[in-house]
Design an enzyme around this catalytic site. Sequence first.
Site, PDB file in Angstrom:
ATOM      1  N   GLN A 204       0.862  -1.190   0.000  1.00 43.54           N
ATOM      2  CA  GLN A 204       0.000   0.000   0.000  1.00 43.54           C
ATOM      3  C   GLN A 204       0.896   1.237   0.000  1.00 43.54           C
ATOM      4  O   GLN A 204       1.546   1.531   1.003  1.00 43.54           O
ATOM      5  CB  GLN A 204      -0.873  -0.041   1.254  1.00 43.54           C
ATOM      6  N   GLY A 205       0.932   1.964  -1.107  1.00 44.13           N
ATOM      7  CA  GLY A 205       1.808   3.136  -1.239  1.00 44.13           C
ATOM      8  C   GLY A 205       1.043   4.424  -1.005  1.00 44.13           C
ATOM      9  O   GLY A 205       0.701   5.141  -1.956  1.00 44.13           O
TER      10      GLY A 205
ATOM     11  N   GLU B 294      -8.909  -0.840   6.607  1.00 48.38           N
ATOM     12  CA  GLU B 294      -7.657  -1.144   7.304  1.00 48.38           C
ATOM     13  C   GLU B 294      -7.868  -1.155   8.815  1.00 48.38           C
ATOM     14  O   GLU B 294      -7.172  -1.858   9.545  1.00 48.38           O
ATOM     15  CB  GLU B 294      -6.592  -0.114   6.916  1.00 48.38           C
TER      16      GLU B 294
ATOM     17  N   SER C   3       4.828  -1.315   3.845  1.00 41.10           N
ATOM     18  CA  SER C   3       4.919  -2.705   4.330  1.00 41.10           C
ATOM     19  C   SER C   3       4.801  -3.668   3.156  1.00 41.10           C
ATOM     20  O   SER C   3       4.035  -3.422   2.222  1.00 41.10           O
ATOM     21  CB  SER C   3       3.791  -3.001   5.319  1.00 41.10           C
TER      22      SER C   3
ATOM     23  N   ASN D 178      -2.877   6.515  16.870  1.00 36.72           N
ATOM     24  CA  ASN D 178      -3.965   6.510  17.859  1.00 36.72           C
ATOM     25  C   ASN D 178      -4.445   7.926  18.169  1.00 36.72           C
ATOM     26  O   ASN D 178      -5.618   8.128  18.507  1.00 36.72           O
ATOM     27  CB  ASN D 178      -3.513   5.776  19.118  1.00 36.72           C
ATOM     28  N   GLU D 179      -3.542   8.913  18.050  1.00 41.51           N
ATOM     29  CA  GLU D 179      -3.992  10.310  18.254  1.00 41.51           C
ATOM     30  C   GLU D 179      -5.025  10.660  17.178  1.00 41.51           C
ATOM     31  O   GLU D 179      -6.056  11.283  17.465  1.00 41.51           O
ATOM     32  CB  GLU D 179      -2.815  11.290  18.160  1.00 41.51           C
TER      33      GLU D 179
ATOM     34  N   SER E 274       1.673   6.581   2.373  1.00 41.51           N
ATOM     35  CA  SER E 274       2.482   7.531   3.160  1.00 41.51           C
ATOM     36  C   SER E 274       3.715   8.005   2.409  1.00 41.51           C
ATOM     37  O   SER E 274       4.316   7.264   1.627  1.00 41.51           O
ATOM     38  CB  SER E 274       2.956   6.875   4.457  1.00 41.51           C
TER      39      SER E 274
HETATM   40  C1  FAD Z   1       5.156  -0.519  11.001  1.00 47.30           C
HETATM   41  C2  FAD Z   1       4.533   0.493  10.072  1.00 47.30           C
HETATM   42  C3  FAD Z   1       4.001   0.059   8.877  1.00 47.30           C
HETATM   43  C4  FAD Z   1       3.449   0.977   7.991  1.00 47.30           C
HETATM   44  N1  FAD Z   1       2.978   0.528   6.769  1.00 47.30           N
HETATM   45  C5  FAD Z   1       2.517   1.424   5.879  1.00 47.30           C
HETATM   46  C6  FAD Z   1       2.112   0.972   4.570  1.00 47.30           C
HETATM   47  O1  FAD Z   1       2.157  -0.229   4.257  1.00 47.30           O
HETATM   48  N2  FAD Z   1       1.698   1.888   3.682  1.00 47.30           N
HETATM   49  C7  FAD Z   1       1.629   3.217   3.993  1.00 47.30           C
HETATM   50  O2  FAD Z   1       1.212   3.997   3.145  1.00 47.30           O
HETATM   51  N3  FAD Z   1       2.010   3.686   5.220  1.00 47.30           N
HETATM   52  C8  FAD Z   1       2.451   2.802   6.160  1.00 47.30           C
HETATM   53  N4  FAD Z   1       2.870   3.246   7.399  1.00 47.30           N
HETATM   54  C9  FAD Z   1       2.872   4.681   7.670  1.00 47.30           C
HETATM   55  C10 FAD Z   1       1.813   5.131   8.671  1.00 47.30           C
HETATM   56  O3  FAD Z   1       0.535   5.141   8.091  1.00 47.30           O
HETATM   57  C11 FAD Z   1       2.245   6.530   9.147  1.00 47.30           C
HETATM   58  O4  FAD Z   1       3.456   6.376   9.874  1.00 47.30           O
HETATM   59  C12 FAD Z   1       1.200   7.172  10.039  1.00 47.30           C
HETATM   60  O5  FAD Z   1       0.063   7.500   9.297  1.00 47.30           O
HETATM   61  C13 FAD Z   1       1.750   8.435  10.729  1.00 47.30           C
HETATM   62  O6  FAD Z   1       2.316   9.301   9.810  1.00 47.30           O
HETATM   63  P1  FAD Z   1       3.788   9.902  10.035  1.00 47.30           P
HETATM   64  O7  FAD Z   1       4.707   8.761  10.317  1.00 47.30           O
HETATM   65  O8  FAD Z   1       4.091  10.771   8.880  1.00 47.30           O
HETATM   66  O9  FAD Z   1       3.692  10.755  11.374  1.00 47.30           O
HETATM   67  P2  FAD Z   1       3.107  12.224  11.505  1.00 47.30           P
HETATM   68  O10 FAD Z   1       1.832  12.318  10.746  1.00 47.30           O
HETATM   69  O11 FAD Z   1       4.191  13.191  11.183  1.00 47.30           O
HETATM   70  O12 FAD Z   1       2.777  12.289  13.047  1.00 47.30           O
HETATM   71  C14 FAD Z   1       3.777  12.515  14.049  1.00 47.30           C
HETATM   72  C15 FAD Z   1       3.077  12.576  15.400  1.00 47.30           C
HETATM   73  O13 FAD Z   1       2.171  13.693  15.428  1.00 47.30           O
HETATM   74  C16 FAD Z   1       0.863  13.268  15.745  1.00 47.30           C
HETATM   75  N5  FAD Z   1      -0.120  14.029  14.975  1.00 47.30           N
HETATM   76  C17 FAD Z   1      -0.058  14.339  13.653  1.00 47.30           C
HETATM   77  N6  FAD Z   1      -1.158  15.040  13.289  1.00 47.30           N
HETATM   78  C18 FAD Z   1      -1.929  15.142  14.405  1.00 47.30           C
HETATM   79  C19 FAD Z   1      -3.177  15.750  14.672  1.00 47.30           C
HETATM   80  N7  FAD Z   1      -3.885  16.356  13.707  1.00 47.30           N
HETATM   81  N8  FAD Z   1      -3.683  15.671  15.947  1.00 47.30           N
HETATM   82  C20 FAD Z   1      -3.001  15.028  16.939  1.00 47.30           C
HETATM   83  N9  FAD Z   1      -1.788  14.462  16.744  1.00 47.30           N
HETATM   84  C21 FAD Z   1      -1.264  14.510  15.500  1.00 47.30           C
HETATM   85  C22 FAD Z   1       0.801  11.794  15.338  1.00 47.30           C
HETATM   86  O14 FAD Z   1      -0.201  11.090  16.062  1.00 47.30           O
HETATM   87  C23 FAD Z   1       2.210  11.333  15.678  1.00 47.30           C
HETATM   88  O15 FAD Z   1       2.293  11.013  17.056  1.00 47.30           O
HETATM   89  C24 FAD Z   1       3.415   2.359   8.318  1.00 47.30           C
HETATM   90  C25 FAD Z   1       3.946   2.785   9.545  1.00 47.30           C
HETATM   91  C26 FAD Z   1       4.499   1.875  10.422  1.00 47.30           C
HETATM   92  C27 FAD Z   1       5.071   2.355  11.725  1.00 47.30           C
END
Ligand code: FAD
Length: 378
Positions: free
Chosen positions: A131-132, A249, A166, A362-363, A134
């Site tokens: 799933q592409g 999901e 992933s 979770n946020e 992020s």
């Molecule tokens: C093990 C793993 C597998 C994954 N697999 C995939 C995959 O297969 N395909 C894919 O597309 N993505 C995948 N992801 C990505 C995942 O969906 C993102 O990491 C996630 O959505 C968070 O985005 P970010 O890492 O950019 O963090 P950010 O969005 O930058 O967030 C950083 C912190 O800020 C908080 N935050 C951000 N915005 C808000 C808000 N509006 N209110 C309150 N808090 C906020 C977040 O909760 C977090 O704690 C994977 C991630 C992990 C860890």
Amino acid sequence: MTTVMARSEQSLAAFAAEAENWLATAVPAQWRDNRGKLTGEESDALRREWDRILWEGGYSGLSIPREHGGGGFGLAEEVVFHVLAGKVQAPDGLTRVGKTLVAPLLIKSGSPAQREKYLPPMMRGDEVWCQGFSEPGAGSDLANIQTRARRAEGGYLLTGQKVWTSFAQHAQRCLVLAQTRPDEGRYRNLSMFLVDMSQPGITISDIKQISGAVHFAEVRFDDVFVADEDRVGDDGEGWQIAMRVLADERGGVESATRYVEIRSDLDLLLATVGDRPELAGALRDLDVRAELLRWQLAKVVDREEDADAAFQRSASVLKVMWSELWQDVTRLGLDTAPHEHREHWRYQYLEARAVSIYSGTNEIQRNILSERILGLPR
Ligand SMILES: Cc1cc2nc3c(=O)[nH]c(=O)nc-3n(C[C@H](O)[C@H](O)[C@H](O)COP(=O)(O)OP(=O)(O)OC[C@H]3O[C@@H](n4cnc5c(N)ncnc54)[C@H](O)[C@@H]3O)c2cc1C
């Protein structure tokens, strides 16, 4: 493929009895007997084999309609099956993204040609999907993705960088969200594509997780061709489609697969430290929460067909419940387990750090619950 009876012909209890019988002998001995001792490669090979075993046994894509190669059952059977699979510590296959996200999407929003081309190899376990969505600057703020798909003869040329993808190392196909209409505003500028990962212009770089495992990767697309017939829905409809995928999901089937691993970890904990009186309260608390999760899963099963607030609420509640429970189970395991299980718990504890991040943090789930469900002010 062995044929299992369709839901209408069989009660849930009869289905469970048949599945339990099948599972008793289906899990490869190498997996069952070497839990925690397999190398990443051995483990991946067995997970692949498990996808094929599921297909041959008639248990692949249980809630996918039969005409699309699935089992033709409902979500209730799918959840029951995962719970039973957890009891015998069955592996998690590599085809999770395909079966739980891409298949429901193609059934709801894909073209007949897309369904015919992609669903059978997915169900057989021959094709792994990733799933592409992020990107480095777009996780929680998914609408900010920068990957571009610009118009070319007969389709588009895709350029950009995805991250945390992933299963990318194993994948033959990827569901990619990209910008197609740079002049349009947020939410109207995106489209969804089915991308062949064997094409030139795709670079996959492994990312090692804190646990030492390599479950995800960075994926770069450099002028990668995608044909018009591999766009899902209309040009510009990508955001709405992505939201449907994300709801799946966080929904029942995905959470059921997580329940499997949590239950298995909790059972290991009970078997090894269950007789220590000082841990009785903490273990009872975790056991009750696991039961509540199972109960909540059963509730979601009844609501998954509704695209309304009830399903959204269930999906977000489930995501928060299972991820926090798993983190607490692994924390207790790490703190209390006997020496011979330390490596298992070290690994599981570190793996579980990620579960409150993926599928929407979770946020973000709590934001959804408070704003969209409870109607609280931002
Ligand atoms: C093990 C793993 C597998 C994954 N697999 C995939 C995959 O297969 N395909 C894919 O597309 N993505 C995948 N992801 C990505 C995942 O969906 C993102 O990491 C996630 O959505 C968070 O985005 P970010 O890492 O950019 O963090 P950010 O969005 O930058 O967030 C950083 C912190 O800020 C908080 N935050 C951000 N915005 C808000 C808000 N509006 N209110 C309150 N808090 C906020 C977040 O909760 C977090 O704690 C994977 C991630 C992990 C860890």
